[in-house]
Design a protein around this motif. Structure first.
Motif, PDB file in Angstrom:
ATOM      1  N   MET A   3      35.362  36.260  40.002  1.00 39.59           N
ATOM      2  CA  MET A   3      35.221  36.739  38.633  1.00 39.59           C
ATOM      3  C   MET A   3      36.490  37.416  38.123  1.00 39.59           C
ATOM      4  O   MET A   3      36.720  37.489  36.917  1.00 39.59           O
ATOM      5  CB  MET A   3      34.037  37.711  38.526  1.00 39.59           C
ATOM      6  CG  MET A   3      33.740  38.197  37.117  1.00 39.59           C
ATOM      7  SD  MET A   3      33.269  36.887  35.969  1.00 39.59           S
ATOM      8  CE  MET A   3      31.490  36.784  36.316  1.00 39.59           C
ATOM      9  N   GLU A   4      37.356  37.879  39.021  1.00 42.96           N
ATOM     10  CA  GLU A   4      38.531  38.634  38.563  1.00 42.96           C
ATOM     11  C   GLU A   4      39.448  37.782  37.697  1.00 42.96           C
ATOM     12  O   GLU A   4      40.022  38.268  36.721  1.00 42.96           O
ATOM     13  CB  GLU A   4      39.295  39.199  39.757  1.00 42.96           C
ATOM     14  CG  GLU A   4      40.307  40.269  39.388  1.00 42.96           C
ATOM     15  CD  GLU A   4      39.674  41.569  38.906  1.00 42.96           C
ATOM     16  OE1 GLU A   4      40.423  42.485  38.537  1.00 42.96           O
ATOM     17  OE2 GLU A   4      38.430  41.675  38.884  1.00 42.96           O
ATOM     18  N   SER A   5      39.599  36.510  38.025  1.00 43.78           N
ATOM     19  CA  SER A   5      40.415  35.617  37.198  1.00 43.78           C
ATOM     20  C   SER A   5      39.822  35.474  35.808  1.00 43.78           C
ATOM     21  O   SER A   5      40.552  35.390  34.813  1.00 43.78           O
ATOM     22  CB  SER A   5      40.528  34.237  37.859  1.00 43.78           C
ATOM     23  OG  SER A   5      41.219  34.310  39.074  1.00 43.78           O
ATOM     24  N   LEU A  18      46.860  29.656  46.789  1.00 48.45           N
ATOM     25  CA  LEU A  18      47.324  30.903  47.400  1.00 48.45           C
ATOM     26  C   LEU A  18      46.266  31.991  47.279  1.00 48.45           C
ATOM     27  O   LEU A  18      45.981  32.713  48.244  1.00 48.45           O
ATOM     28  CB  LEU A  18      48.622  31.355  46.729  1.00 48.45           C
ATOM     29  CG  LEU A  18      49.202  32.700  47.178  1.00 48.45           C
ATOM     30  CD1 LEU A  18      49.564  32.666  48.659  1.00 48.45           C
ATOM     31  CD2 LEU A  18      50.429  33.055  46.337  1.00 48.45           C
ATOM     32  N   MET A  19      45.672  32.108  46.120  1.00 48.23           N
ATOM     33  CA  MET A  19      44.670  33.151  45.896  1.00 48.23           C
ATOM     34  C   MET A  19      43.449  32.949  46.778  1.00 48.23           C
ATOM     35  O   MET A  19      42.802  33.910  47.199  1.00 48.23           O
ATOM     36  CB  MET A  19      44.286  33.177  44.416  1.00 48.23           C
ATOM     37  CG  MET A  19      45.418  33.663  43.528  1.00 48.23           C
ATOM     38  SD  MET A  19      45.177  33.319  41.767  1.00 48.23           S
ATOM     39  CE  MET A  19      43.791  34.383  41.423  1.00 48.23           C
ATOM     40  N   LEU A  22      50.434  35.815  37.372  1.00 50.00           N
ATOM     41  CA  LEU A  22      50.540  37.277  37.448  1.00 50.00           C
ATOM     42  C   LEU A  22      49.490  37.842  38.393  1.00 50.00           C
ATOM     43  O   LEU A  22      49.792  38.717  39.219  1.00 50.00           O
ATOM     44  CB  LEU A  22      50.377  37.902  36.063  1.00 50.00           C
ATOM     45  CG  LEU A  22      50.338  39.439  36.044  1.00 50.00           C
ATOM     46  CD1 LEU A  22      51.648  40.033  36.543  1.00 50.00           C
ATOM     47  CD2 LEU A  22      50.000  39.958  34.651  1.00 50.00           C
ATOM     48  N   GLU A  23      48.268  37.339  38.291  1.00 51.78           N
ATOM     49  CA  GLU A  23      47.209  37.826  39.184  1.00 51.78           C
ATOM     50  C   GLU A  23      47.568  37.566  40.637  1.00 51.78           C
ATOM     51  O   GLU A  23      47.395  38.432  41.506  1.00 51.78           O
ATOM     52  CB  GLU A  23      45.880  37.155  38.848  1.00 51.78           C
ATOM     53  CG  GLU A  23      44.729  37.655  39.706  1.00 51.78           C
ATOM     54  CD  GLU A  23      43.419  36.916  39.445  1.00 51.78           C
ATOM     55  OE1 GLU A  23      42.432  37.252  40.134  1.00 51.78           O
ATOM     56  OE2 GLU A  23      43.387  36.031  38.585  1.00 51.78           O
ATOM     57  N   ILE A  78      50.596  37.223  41.952  1.00 48.53           N
ATOM     58  CA  ILE A  78      51.690  38.119  42.339  1.00 48.53           C
ATOM     59  C   ILE A  78      51.161  39.506  42.675  1.00 48.53           C
ATOM     60  O   ILE A  78      51.506  40.099  43.706  1.00 48.53           O
ATOM     61  CB  ILE A  78      52.744  38.199  41.211  1.00 48.53           C
ATOM     62  CG1 ILE A  78      53.485  36.868  41.081  1.00 48.53           C
ATOM     63  CG2 ILE A  78      53.740  39.336  41.493  1.00 48.53           C
ATOM     64  CD1 ILE A  78      54.403  36.793  39.871  1.00 48.53           C
ATOM     65  N   LEU A  79      50.305  40.026  41.817  1.00 50.03           N
ATOM     66  CA  LEU A  79      49.753  41.371  42.041  1.00 50.03           C
ATOM     67  C   LEU A  79      48.924  41.419  43.324  1.00 50.03           C
ATOM     68  O   LEU A  79      48.972  42.409  44.079  1.00 50.03           O
ATOM     69  CB  LEU A  79      48.899  41.787  40.849  1.00 50.03           C
ATOM     70  CG  LEU A  79      49.648  41.982  39.516  1.00 50.03           C
ATOM     71  CD1 LEU A  79      48.660  42.249  38.382  1.00 50.03           C
ATOM     72  CD2 LEU A  79      50.663  43.097  39.619  1.00 50.03           C
ATOM     73  N   MET A  80      48.172  40.358  43.590  1.00 57.65           N
ATOM     74  CA  MET A  80      47.350  40.316  44.801  1.00 57.65           C
ATOM     75  C   MET A  80      48.218  40.295  46.056  1.00 57.65           C
ATOM     76  O   MET A  80      47.921  40.974  47.040  1.00 57.65           O
ATOM     77  CB  MET A  80      46.431  39.092  44.766  1.00 57.65           C
ATOM     78  CG  MET A  80      45.327  39.170  43.728  1.00 57.65           C
ATOM     79  SD  MET A  80      44.417  37.605  43.548  1.00 57.65           S
ATOM     80  CE  MET A  80      43.452  37.599  45.068  1.00 57.65           C
ATOM     81  N   VAL A  81      49.304  39.509  46.028  1.00 55.46           N
ATOM     82  CA  VAL A  81      50.169  39.436  47.205  1.00 55.46           C
ATOM     83  C   VAL A  81      50.957  40.734  47.366  1.00 55.46           C
ATOM     84  O   VAL A  81      51.203  41.187  48.490  1.00 55.46           O
ATOM     85  CB  VAL A  81      51.121  38.228  47.116  1.00 55.46           C
ATOM     86  CG1 VAL A  81      52.015  38.165  48.360  1.00 55.46           C
ATOM     87  CG2 VAL A  81      50.332  36.929  47.005  1.00 55.46           C
TER      88      VAL A  81
END
Length: 233
Positions: A16-18, A102-103, A161-162, A164-167
């Protein structure tokens, strides 16, 4: 269905975050439902309410939408974050799918043992720095534009962006060798709607802890329910 979209999910990031992030980038406010969703047992008790018995579920425009990709595609198209023509849409799809790969590795971490989680973190960093991020760095360097597709802010930028922030939550310096990505991150993060979503108090969920789906707001049996149904949607 008029009014704000309703989001049904566990009180965690997950798939749901995406959706939260894309809606926020589009400037759309969502209706808060207390625990962010009625319990999943409620979904399953209503015949046909939860198609395929999967969450996330979004109620919007008179529809009850499931399957993450379908929801995201609809939001992107509705709010003009999906390119100006078929070619740009294909490019956005390609980049979104690459980022999603990746996510997906990151989302898996929450269900691993401590030992396997550490190994998975290494895999995530390796894939990000040797495969995913170099590809986007080259794209941005080659076309010399502010955004990934058509020099216009799109779903592909929000999704990247999501990621990048997660990694960065695994390794804060992960894009230190990628100047184009650093610039893109800063550019997108300062778009007013995105900036608001990244600030405290937004509908953005915190970094998942070891309990993941167990929160003080959720009923005791929700963890069991989460494991019994497919939440990959």
């Amino acid at each position: 269905m008029a009014g704000k979209p309703k989001l049904y999910y566990f009180n965690v990031r997950g798939k749901m975050e995406s959706i939260r992030g894309l809606l926020a980038a589009a400037g759309v406010e969502c209706k808060r439902l207390g625990w962010e969703c009625v319990t999943v047992s409620f979904f399953l008790s209503k015949d046909g309410f939860l198609l395929f018995q999967q969450v996330p579920l979004v109620e919007t425009d008179g529809m009850q939408m499931v399957q993450t990709r379908a929801i995201l595609s609809y939001i992107a198209a509705k709010y003009k974050l999906y390119g100006k023509d078929l070619k740009e849409r294909a490019m956005i799809d390609m980049y979104v799918e690459g980022t999603t790969d990746l996510m997906g590795l990151i989302l898996m971490c929450q269900f691993l043992s401590a030992e396997n989680k550490e190994k998975q973190h290494a895999v995530i960093i390796e894939k990000a720095t040797n495969r995913c991020f170099p590809a986007y760095e080259k794209i941005l360097k080659d076309h010399r534009q502010d955004f990934l597709v058509g020099n216009q802010f799109s779903w592909a930028d929000v999704h990247l962006l999501e990621a990048i922030l997660m990694v960065e939550e695994k390794k804060s310096s992960v894009i230190s060798e990628f100047p184009q990505l650093q610039a893109l991150k800063a550019r997108i993060s300062n778009i007013p709607t995105v900036k608001k979503f990244l600030e405290p108090g937004s509908q953005r969920k915190p970094v998942p802890d070891d309990k993941y789906v167990e929160t003080e707001e959720s009923p005791p049996n929700e963890l069991l329910i989460c494991k019994q149904i497919n939440v990959a949607g």
